[in-house]
Enzyme design. Structure first.
Site, PDB file in Angstrom:
ATOM      1  N   LYS A 112      65.711  11.421 -16.483  1.00  0.00           N
ATOM      2  CA  LYS A 112      65.159  10.096 -16.776  1.00  0.00           C
ATOM      3  C   LYS A 112      65.944   8.976 -16.094  1.00  0.00           C
ATOM      4  O   LYS A 112      65.403   7.915 -15.832  1.00  0.00           O
ATOM      5  CB  LYS A 112      65.079   9.900 -18.276  1.00  0.00           C
ATOM      6  CG  LYS A 112      64.049  10.891 -18.831  1.00  0.00           C
ATOM      7  CD  LYS A 112      63.732  10.782 -20.242  1.00  0.00           C
ATOM      8  CE  LYS A 112      62.527  11.595 -20.640  1.00  0.00           C
ATOM      9  NZ  LYS A 112      62.781  13.041 -20.835  1.00  0.00           N
TER      10      LYS A 112
HETATM   11  C1  LIG Z   1      61.840  14.004 -20.933  1.00  0.00           C
HETATM   12  C2  LIG Z   1      62.263  15.390 -20.616  1.00  0.00           C
HETATM   13  C3  LIG Z   1      61.333  16.398 -20.269  1.00  0.00           C
HETATM   14  C4  LIG Z   1      59.846  16.165 -20.276  1.00  0.00           C
HETATM   15  O1  LIG Z   1      59.423  15.308 -19.234  1.00  0.00           O
HETATM   16  P1  LIG Z   1      57.971  14.633 -19.282  1.00  0.00           P
HETATM   17  O2  LIG Z   1      57.959  13.669 -18.156  1.00  0.00           O
HETATM   18  O3  LIG Z   1      57.874  13.951 -20.625  1.00  0.00           O
HETATM   19  O4  LIG Z   1      56.963  15.731 -19.136  1.00  0.00           O
HETATM   20  C5  LIG Z   1      61.821  17.645 -19.915  1.00  0.00           C
HETATM   21  N1  LIG Z   1      63.146  17.916 -19.942  1.00  0.00           N
HETATM   22  C6  LIG Z   1      64.061  16.984 -20.278  1.00  0.00           C
HETATM   23  C7  LIG Z   1      65.497  17.357 -20.296  1.00  0.00           C
HETATM   24  C8  LIG Z   1      63.658  15.691 -20.624  1.00  0.00           C
HETATM   25  O5  LIG Z   1      64.595  14.769 -20.972  1.00  0.00           O
END
Ligand SMILES: *Cc1c(COP(=O)(O)O)cnc(C)c1O
Length: 466
Positions: A112
């Site tokens: 993120k």
């Molecule tokens: C947010 C997240 C996901 C999922 O990603 P999306 O974009 O919501 O599909 C998968 N793995 C981790 C470690 C995350 O923080």
């Protein structure tokens, strides 16, 4: 570039407007009016570019009219300068076919950061022009909260109120949020579940008195700018593995369908993608939708991969809109039906369109553990539970051996130390760059799980919009 809502009735906005708004006013999500496309020669010419330059090249068509090319490059240099790896999102090889795309070298150890570090800068840039103040209100089950807080801490004109369920995020995740003591950061631990926190945030966005006084905005992946930033690493990985002459497949641990939707966008922009594998855990609504056309929400089962424990994947609406002929009124109708009954069937056009590019898998807990162990024992790589779900889906996908298969490594293993230790017998160390989280003072408010209490807390402290 102009952005239109998936539900057809909100006004079209430019990139700046879509970034500041987050959600469209008709409840839909913003998407570009059309997909910009690169020729094979243009893609080939991107090979070898440093990541910030590649990012500026890939994103330029999306920000056109809101940011000059040179300014975009300054922002990408600043956003990705804080990553701990020179390549920003390096590839690691597991065996002849399988690769990991390491997306966790940012300040809070999950993918993120790649989007939120840039989004923080975009907010600051656009607020400096528009004037006024932006109040970000969000709910987190862990990774989004810390990445958003790191991205906006200390920035001008932006403040963040982040709700997390008290006692239900890991110690590392909580401390990554609560040890940030900048005056524009407000952590709130609510008595309740993540879904309760999320419901309060949604209610606040529909609360006329709050939206009248404050300019509320969202940092979850309903915000288009986040997805846009994630398109870049699909290009980065594919270019290294032979694009545009060779097709590459990707396996993506999926929750809200944001990260994998960015892969879809890369493919629409001309990147040759063999297949996108949607990897889910036992919370498998997306696997059911893609394999059987059945998009129906159940109840969430908590797992060792909490960022994938979701019932409803907001960004799936963007895919359905695009595959269904971009018919806003029809999409609005389909979503109204879903919101009323918590279930819907995909249309034939949506199913066939998705089947052309996507595959999906539901991965059981023992398969996840086995994948962590295989990576550790056979390849010398320690991976987190989310990544392990993606890797298992990749290894059982049946994609021909000559196609390079990239699993997105979405979190650093140290973020989920207990699960990793259970599977591999080794406890991963937190990287030095996060500092000694356990030595720092924490600050957060504890509130009851009641909307009125959270609303009062925020309205007493937030800065009115102008
Ligand atoms: C947010 C997240 C996901 C999922 O990603 P999306 O974009 O919501 O599909 C998968 N793995 C981790 C470690 C995350 O923080």
């Amino acid at each position: 570039m102009e952005y239109v809502s998936t539900r057809g009735s909100a006004p079209a906005l430019d990139f700046e407007g879509a970034t500041l708004a987050g959600l469209a006013s008709d409840g839909g999500l913003y998407v570009p009016r059309e997909w910009p496309a690169f020729t094979a020669a243009e893609i080939a010419a991107m090979r070898g570019l440093p990541y910030p330059e590649l990012a500026a090249r890939v994103m330029a068509p999306f920000v056109a009219g809101s940011l000059a090319d040179e300014r975009l490059l300054e922002l990408t240099r600043s956003a990705y300068g804080r990553f701990a790896h020179e390549a920003v999102t390096p590839l690691a090889q597991l065996d002849e076919q399988h690769w990991l795309l390491e997306l966790f070298h940012g300040p809070t150890l999950a993918f993120k950061d790649v989007a939120l570090q840039l989004l923080g800068l975009l907010f600051e840039e656009f607020l400096a022009r528009a004037g006024g103040n932006l109040t970000i209100v969000g709910a987190t089950s862990g990774d989004t909260g810390s990445a958003a807080i790191d991205a906006v801490a200390g920035r001008e004109g932006v403040e963040v109120f982040m709700l997390h369920p008290h006692g239900k995020v890991s110690d590392v995740q909580r401390r990554q949020m609560t040890t940030v003591l900048a005056p524009n950061v407000h952590n709130i631990a609510i008595d309740g579940s993540f879904d309760d926190a999320q419901a309060m945030v949604k209610r606040m966005f529909g609360d006329g008195e709050m939206t009248g006084r404050f300019r509320l905005s969202a940092v979850n992946s309903i915000n288009w700018a986040r997805l846009m930033a994630q398109v870049v690493y699909y290009f980065a990985a594919a270019l290294q593995l032979g694009a545009p002459e060779r097709k590459v497949a990707f396996s993506v641990p999926t929750g809200n369908f944001g990260d994998i939707f960015a892969g879809y966008v890369a493919s629409r922009m001309g990147l040759p993608v063999e297949r996108l594998i949607v990897a889910t855990n036992v919370n498998d609504i997306l696997h059911r939708a893609l394999s059987a056309g059945d998009y129906s929400a159940g109840t969430v089962t908590p797992t060792a991969a909490p960022s994938m424990d979701i019932q409803v994947s907001s960004n799936f609406e963007r895919l359905l809109f695009d595959l269904g002929g971009r018919d806003g009124p029809a999409m609005a109708e389909q979503m109204r039906g879903f919101e009323a009954s918590r279930a819907m069937r995909l249309t034939n056009a949506q199913r066939e369109g998705a089947a052309a590019l996507f595959a999906s898998a539901r991965v059981e807990p023992d398969e996840m553990t086995a994948a962590m162990r295989w990576a550790h024992e056979a390849c010398g790589q320690t991976i987190d539970p989310h990544t392990a779900i993606g890797l298992h889906a990749a290894r059982s996908s049946g994609i021909p051996a000559e196609v390079p298969l990239v699993t997105l490594a979405t979190a650093h293993p140290a973020k989920f130390r207990d699960a990793v230790e259970r599977a591999t017998g080794q406890r991963p160390q937190l990287p030095a760059r996060v500092g000694d989280l356990f030595a720092h003072e924490e600050r957060y408010a504890e509130l009851p799980g009641e909307y009125e209490a959270v609303r009062a807390f925020i309205s007493e402290r937030a800065t009115p919009s102008a």
